[in-house]
Scaffold this motif. Structure first.
Motif, PDB file in Angstrom:
ATOM      1  N   LEU A   1       0.658   3.408   3.465  1.00  0.00           N
ATOM      2  CA  LEU A   1       0.285   4.494   2.698  1.00  0.00           C
ATOM      3  C   LEU A   1       1.349   5.549   2.555  1.00  0.00           C
ATOM      4  O   LEU A   1       1.519   6.008   1.336  1.00  0.00           O
ATOM      5  CB  LEU A   1      -0.799   4.997   3.357  1.00  0.00           C
ATOM      6  CG  LEU A   1      -2.390   4.364   3.186  1.00  0.00           C
ATOM      7  CD1 LEU A   1      -3.346   4.993   3.944  1.00  0.00           C
ATOM      8  CD2 LEU A   1      -2.728   4.016   1.704  1.00  0.00           C
ATOM      9  N   ALA A   2       2.234   5.782   3.482  1.00  0.00           N
ATOM     10  CA  ALA A   2       3.133   6.779   3.644  1.00  0.00           C
ATOM     11  C   ALA A   2       4.287   6.414   2.868  1.00  0.00           C
ATOM     12  O   ALA A   2       4.652   7.157   2.002  1.00  0.00           O
ATOM     13  CB  ALA A   2       3.995   7.045   5.154  1.00  0.00           C
ATOM     14  N   ALA A   3       4.519   4.810   2.963  1.00  0.00           N
ATOM     15  CA  ALA A   3       5.654   4.374   1.987  1.00  0.00           C
ATOM     16  C   ALA A   3       5.310   4.713   0.462  1.00  0.00           C
ATOM     17  O   ALA A   3       6.065   4.929  -0.330  1.00  0.00           O
ATOM     18  CB  ALA A   3       6.021   3.114   2.278  1.00  0.00           C
TER      19      ALA A   3
ATOM     20  N   GLY B   1       3.359   6.705  -0.855  1.00  0.00           N
ATOM     21  CA  GLY B   1       3.318   8.164  -0.969  1.00  0.00           C
ATOM     22  C   GLY B   1       4.687   8.744  -1.376  1.00  0.00           C
ATOM     23  O   GLY B   1       4.951   9.258  -2.415  1.00  0.00           O
ATOM     24  N   VAL B   2       5.557   8.180  -0.653  1.00  0.00           N
ATOM     25  CA  VAL B   2       6.991   8.333  -0.744  1.00  0.00           C
ATOM     26  C   VAL B   2       7.695   8.047  -2.380  1.00  0.00           C
ATOM     27  O   VAL B   2       8.141   8.620  -2.954  1.00  0.00           O
ATOM     28  CB  VAL B   2       8.006   7.977   0.320  1.00  0.00           C
ATOM     29  CG1 VAL B   2       9.331   8.297  -0.053  1.00  0.00           C
ATOM     30  CG2 VAL B   2       7.563   8.768   1.614  1.00  0.00           C
TER      31      VAL B   2
ATOM     32  N   THR C   1      -1.264   0.157   7.908  1.00  0.00           N
ATOM     33  CA  THR C   1      -1.812   0.592   6.909  1.00  0.00           C
ATOM     34  C   THR C   1      -1.161   1.951   6.868  1.00  0.00           C
ATOM     35  O   THR C   1      -1.026   2.420   5.638  1.00  0.00           O
ATOM     36  CB  THR C   1      -3.403   0.761   7.236  1.00  0.00           C
ATOM     37  OG1 THR C   1      -3.866  -0.529   7.337  1.00  0.00           O
ATOM     38  CG2 THR C   1      -3.863   1.331   6.097  1.00  0.00           C
ATOM     39  N   ILE C   2      -1.141   2.655   7.936  1.00  0.00           N
ATOM     40  CA  ILE C   2      -0.527   3.983   7.716  1.00  0.00           C
ATOM     41  C   ILE C   2       0.892   4.196   7.292  1.00  0.00           C
ATOM     42  O   ILE C   2       1.436   4.800   6.344  1.00  0.00           O
ATOM     43  CB  ILE C   2      -0.613   4.874   9.275  1.00  0.00           C
ATOM     44  CG1 ILE C   2      -1.900   5.168   9.708  1.00  0.00           C
ATOM     45  CG2 ILE C   2       0.447   6.096   9.174  1.00  0.00           C
ATOM     46  CD1 ILE C   2      -1.943   5.644  11.029  1.00  0.00           C
ATOM     47  N   THR C   3       1.869   3.256   7.672  1.00  0.00           N
ATOM     48  CA  THR C   3       3.095   2.896   7.321  1.00  0.00           C
ATOM     49  C   THR C   3       3.071   2.623   5.662  1.00  0.00           C
ATOM     50  O   THR C   3       3.765   3.264   5.033  1.00  0.00           O
ATOM     51  CB  THR C   3       3.705   1.764   7.981  1.00  0.00           C
ATOM     52  OG1 THR C   3       3.913   2.025   9.404  1.00  0.00           O
ATOM     53  CG2 THR C   3       5.324   1.835   7.647  1.00  0.00           C
TER      54      THR C   3
END
Length: 221
Positions: A11-13, A15-16, A7-9
Protein backbone atom coordinates in the motif's frame (compact mmCIF):
# COMPACT_ATOMS: atom_id res chain seq x y z
CA UNK A 1 2.53 -10.95 10.55
CA UNK A 2 4.33 -11.46 7.26
CA UNK A 3 1.10 -10.93 5.32
CA UNK A 4 0.32 -7.75 7.27
CA UNK A 5 3.80 -6.31 6.64
CA UNK A 6 3.60 -7.23 2.97
CA UNK A 7 0.21 -5.53 2.65
CA UNK A 8 1.43 -2.36 4.38
CA UNK A 9 4.52 -2.24 2.17
CA UNK A 10 2.42 -2.77 -0.95
CA UNK A 11 0.00 0.00 0.00
CA UNK A 12 2.86 2.38 0.82
CA UNK A 13 4.55 1.69 -2.52
CA UNK A 14 1.27 2.20 -4.36
CA UNK A 15 0.75 5.50 -2.54
CA UNK A 16 4.21 6.77 -3.42
CA UNK A 17 3.71 5.74 -7.04
CA UNK A 18 0.35 7.47 -7.16
CA UNK A 19 1.78 10.70 -5.77
CA UNK A 20 4.57 10.59 -8.34
CA UNK A 21 2.08 10.16 -11.19
CA UNK A 22 0.01 13.08 -9.90
CA UNK A 23 2.96 15.44 -9.46
CA UNK A 24 5.14 14.40 -12.43
CA UNK A 25 3.27 16.41 -15.07
CA UNK A 26 2.94 19.66 -13.03
CA UNK A 27 6.66 19.49 -12.19
CA UNK A 28 7.54 19.00 -15.85
CA UNK A 29 5.34 21.97 -16.82
CA UNK A 30 6.95 24.14 -14.14
CA UNK A 31 10.44 23.25 -15.36
CA UNK A 32 9.50 23.96 -18.96
CA UNK A 33 8.06 27.34 -17.95
CA UNK A 34 11.19 28.19 -15.95
CA UNK A 35 13.33 27.31 -18.97
CA UNK A 36 11.19 29.44 -21.26
CA UNK A 37 11.38 32.39 -18.86
CA UNK A 38 15.15 32.05 -18.59
CA UNK A 39 15.48 32.03 -22.38
CA UNK A 40 13.46 35.23 -22.67
CA UNK A 41 15.70 36.86 -20.09
CA UNK A 42 19.06 35.94 -21.63
CA UNK A 43 18.29 36.27 -25.35
CA UNK A 44 17.42 39.26 -27.56
CA UNK A 45 13.98 39.30 -29.22
CA UNK A 46 13.56 36.28 -31.50
CA UNK A 47 10.97 34.70 -33.74
CA UNK A 48 9.30 31.34 -33.20
CA UNK A 49 10.93 28.80 -30.91
CA UNK A 50 14.70 28.46 -30.51
CA UNK A 51 16.24 25.35 -32.00
CA UNK A 52 17.42 22.98 -29.27
CA UNK A 53 20.50 20.80 -29.45
CA UNK A 54 21.49 18.44 -26.64
CA UNK A 55 25.23 18.20 -26.10
CA UNK A 56 27.76 17.35 -23.43
CA UNK A 57 30.82 19.12 -22.11
CA UNK A 58 33.24 17.61 -19.62
CA UNK A 59 30.87 14.63 -19.45
CA UNK A 60 28.04 16.82 -18.21
CA UNK A 61 24.80 17.32 -20.21
CA UNK A 62 24.09 20.76 -21.64
CA UNK A 63 21.50 22.20 -24.01
CA UNK A 64 22.20 24.75 -26.73
CA UNK A 65 19.35 27.00 -27.90
CA UNK A 66 19.74 28.94 -31.14
CA UNK A 67 17.39 31.91 -31.47
CA UNK A 68 16.72 33.45 -34.88
CA UNK A 69 14.94 36.41 -36.46
CA UNK A 70 14.45 37.00 -40.18
CA UNK A 71 16.20 33.69 -40.80
CA UNK A 72 19.43 34.69 -39.08
CA UNK A 73 20.76 33.73 -35.63
CA UNK A 74 20.40 36.60 -33.18
CA UNK A 75 21.65 34.84 -30.07
CA UNK A 76 22.55 31.58 -28.42
CA UNK A 77 21.63 30.32 -24.97
CA UNK A 78 23.36 27.47 -23.19
CA UNK A 79 21.72 25.66 -20.30
CA UNK A 80 24.86 24.69 -18.46
CA UNK A 81 25.64 23.07 -15.15
CA UNK A 82 28.33 22.24 -12.62
CA UNK A 83 28.41 19.88 -9.68
CA UNK A 84 31.00 21.98 -7.84
CA UNK A 85 28.64 24.21 -5.89
CA UNK A 86 28.96 24.37 -2.11
CA UNK A 87 25.88 22.15 -1.93
CA UNK A 88 26.32 20.40 -5.27
CA UNK A 89 24.44 21.11 -8.49
CA UNK A 90 24.23 24.61 -9.94
CA UNK A 91 22.44 25.12 -13.25
CA UNK A 92 22.63 28.34 -15.30
CA UNK A 93 21.20 29.70 -18.54
CA UNK A 94 23.86 31.79 -20.30
CA UNK A 95 22.97 33.97 -23.28
CA UNK A 96 25.54 34.86 -25.94
CA UNK A 97 25.52 37.31 -28.82
CA UNK A 98 26.63 35.80 -32.16
CA UNK A 99 29.93 37.61 -31.65
CA UNK A 100 30.54 35.87 -28.31
CA UNK A 101 29.72 38.50 -25.71
CA UNK A 102 27.61 37.40 -22.75
CA UNK A 103 24.16 38.99 -22.97
CA UNK A 104 22.78 37.83 -19.65
CA UNK A 105 22.91 34.95 -17.17
CA UNK A 106 20.10 33.48 -15.11
CA UNK A 107 20.34 30.88 -12.36
CA UNK A 108 17.93 28.04 -13.14
CA UNK A 109 18.70 25.76 -10.21
CA UNK A 110 20.86 25.97 -7.09
CA UNK A 111 20.85 24.85 -3.46
CA UNK A 112 23.56 27.11 -2.07
CA UNK A 113 23.74 28.60 1.42
CA UNK A 114 20.97 31.20 1.99
CA UNK A 115 22.37 34.70 2.16
CA UNK A 116 25.74 33.62 0.78
CA UNK A 117 25.86 31.44 -2.33
CA UNK A 118 22.20 32.13 -3.12
CA UNK A 119 23.17 35.70 -3.97
CA UNK A 120 24.35 34.37 -7.35
CA UNK A 121 20.68 34.65 -8.37
CA UNK A 122 20.37 38.31 -7.33
CA UNK A 123 20.09 41.07 -9.91
CA UNK A 124 23.34 42.96 -10.49
CA UNK A 125 25.39 40.61 -8.32
CA UNK A 126 29.19 40.85 -8.83
CA UNK A 127 29.41 37.54 -10.70
CA UNK A 128 26.83 38.68 -13.22
CA UNK A 129 28.44 42.12 -13.58
CA UNK A 130 31.78 40.49 -14.29
CA UNK A 131 30.41 38.70 -17.36
CA UNK A 132 27.65 40.76 -18.98
CA UNK A 133 28.87 42.56 -22.10
CA UNK A 134 32.20 40.75 -22.13
CA UNK A 135 33.63 37.98 -24.28
CA UNK A 136 34.71 35.13 -21.93
CA UNK A 137 37.43 34.26 -24.43
CA UNK A 138 39.14 37.52 -23.53
CA UNK A 139 38.91 36.88 -19.80
CA UNK A 140 40.81 34.78 -17.30
CA UNK A 141 37.98 32.58 -16.11
CA UNK A 142 38.78 32.47 -12.43
CA UNK A 143 37.58 34.48 -9.48
CA UNK A 144 39.83 37.38 -8.52
CA UNK A 145 41.05 35.48 -5.46
CA UNK A 146 42.53 32.91 -7.83
CA UNK A 147 44.05 35.51 -10.15
CA UNK A 148 41.13 35.83 -12.53
CA UNK A 149 38.81 38.52 -13.89
CA UNK A 150 35.63 37.55 -12.05
CA UNK A 151 34.54 39.30 -8.86
CA UNK A 152 33.30 36.72 -6.35
CA UNK A 153 30.34 36.89 -4.02
CA UNK A 154 31.29 38.05 -0.54
CA UNK A 155 31.97 35.07 1.75
CA UNK A 156 30.94 32.62 -1.00
CA UNK A 157 34.07 31.83 -2.98
CA UNK A 158 33.19 28.17 -3.47
CA UNK A 159 29.81 29.06 -4.94
CA UNK A 160 31.47 31.73 -7.06
CA UNK A 161 34.00 29.26 -8.44
CA UNK A 162 31.16 26.92 -9.37
CA UNK A 163 29.35 29.75 -11.19
CA UNK A 164 32.50 30.53 -13.19
CA UNK A 165 32.96 26.84 -13.95
CA UNK A 166 29.42 26.65 -15.38
CA UNK A 167 29.87 29.80 -17.49
CA UNK A 168 33.21 28.55 -18.84
CA UNK A 169 31.53 25.30 -19.85
CA UNK A 170 28.75 27.25 -21.58
CA UNK A 171 31.27 29.32 -23.50
CA UNK A 172 33.10 26.24 -24.76
CA UNK A 173 29.78 24.83 -25.97
CA UNK A 174 29.02 28.13 -27.74
CA UNK A 175 32.42 28.01 -29.47
CA UNK A 176 31.89 24.41 -30.59
CA UNK A 177 28.43 25.19 -31.94
CA UNK A 178 29.49 28.28 -33.88
CA UNK A 179 32.82 26.90 -35.10
CA UNK A 180 34.80 29.47 -33.14
CA UNK A 181 38.19 28.56 -31.70
CA UNK A 182 38.19 28.12 -27.94
CA UNK A 183 40.82 30.52 -26.53
CA UNK A 184 43.30 29.17 -24.00
CA UNK A 185 41.76 31.43 -21.37
CA UNK A 186 38.45 29.61 -21.69
CA UNK A 187 40.19 26.29 -21.12
CA UNK A 188 41.67 27.50 -17.83
CA UNK A 189 40.57 25.73 -14.67
CA UNK A 190 38.00 27.86 -12.87
CA UNK A 191 39.01 26.78 -9.40
CA UNK A 192 35.93 24.57 -9.05
CA UNK A 193 37.62 21.30 -9.96
CA UNK A 194 36.82 18.63 -7.41
CA UNK A 195 38.12 15.18 -6.54
CA UNK A 196 36.99 12.59 -4.04
CA UNK A 197 39.29 11.41 -1.28
CA UNK A 198 39.34 7.59 -1.51
CA UNK A 199 39.79 7.10 2.20
CA UNK A 200 37.21 9.48 3.61
CA UNK A 201 34.87 10.00 0.67
CA UNK A 202 35.14 13.76 1.23
CA UNK A 203 35.00 16.08 -1.77
CA UNK A 204 38.21 18.06 -2.20
CA UNK A 205 39.44 20.69 -4.65
CA UNK A 206 42.52 19.85 -6.60
CA UNK A 207 43.70 23.37 -7.29
CA UNK A 208 42.37 25.26 -4.28
CA UNK A 209 43.54 23.34 -1.17
CA UNK A 210 42.90 26.27 1.14
CA UNK A 211 39.20 26.01 0.31
CA UNK A 212 39.10 22.37 1.38
CA UNK A 213 39.67 23.14 5.02
CA UNK A 214 37.13 25.97 4.92
CA UNK A 215 34.51 23.77 3.34
CA UNK A 216 35.06 21.09 5.97
CA UNK A 217 34.40 23.79 8.56
CA UNK A 218 31.13 24.72 6.89
CA UNK A 219 32.32 28.02 5.40
CA UNK A 220 31.74 29.05 1.82
CA UNK A 221 34.93 31.05 1.32
Amino acid sequence: MTAVLFTITLLAAAGVGGVQLITEEPIARARAEATREALLQVLPPFEGEPQVREMSEDELPVKLYTASAAGEPVGYAVETMTKSGFNGLVRLMVGFAPTGEVLNIRVVEQAETPGLGTKMADEENPLLRSFVGRDPGRMTLRVAKDGGDVEALTAATISSRAYVDAVARAYRVFCRATGAEVPDAAEAVSGATRRVDDASGATLREDAPEADEMEKGGLNE
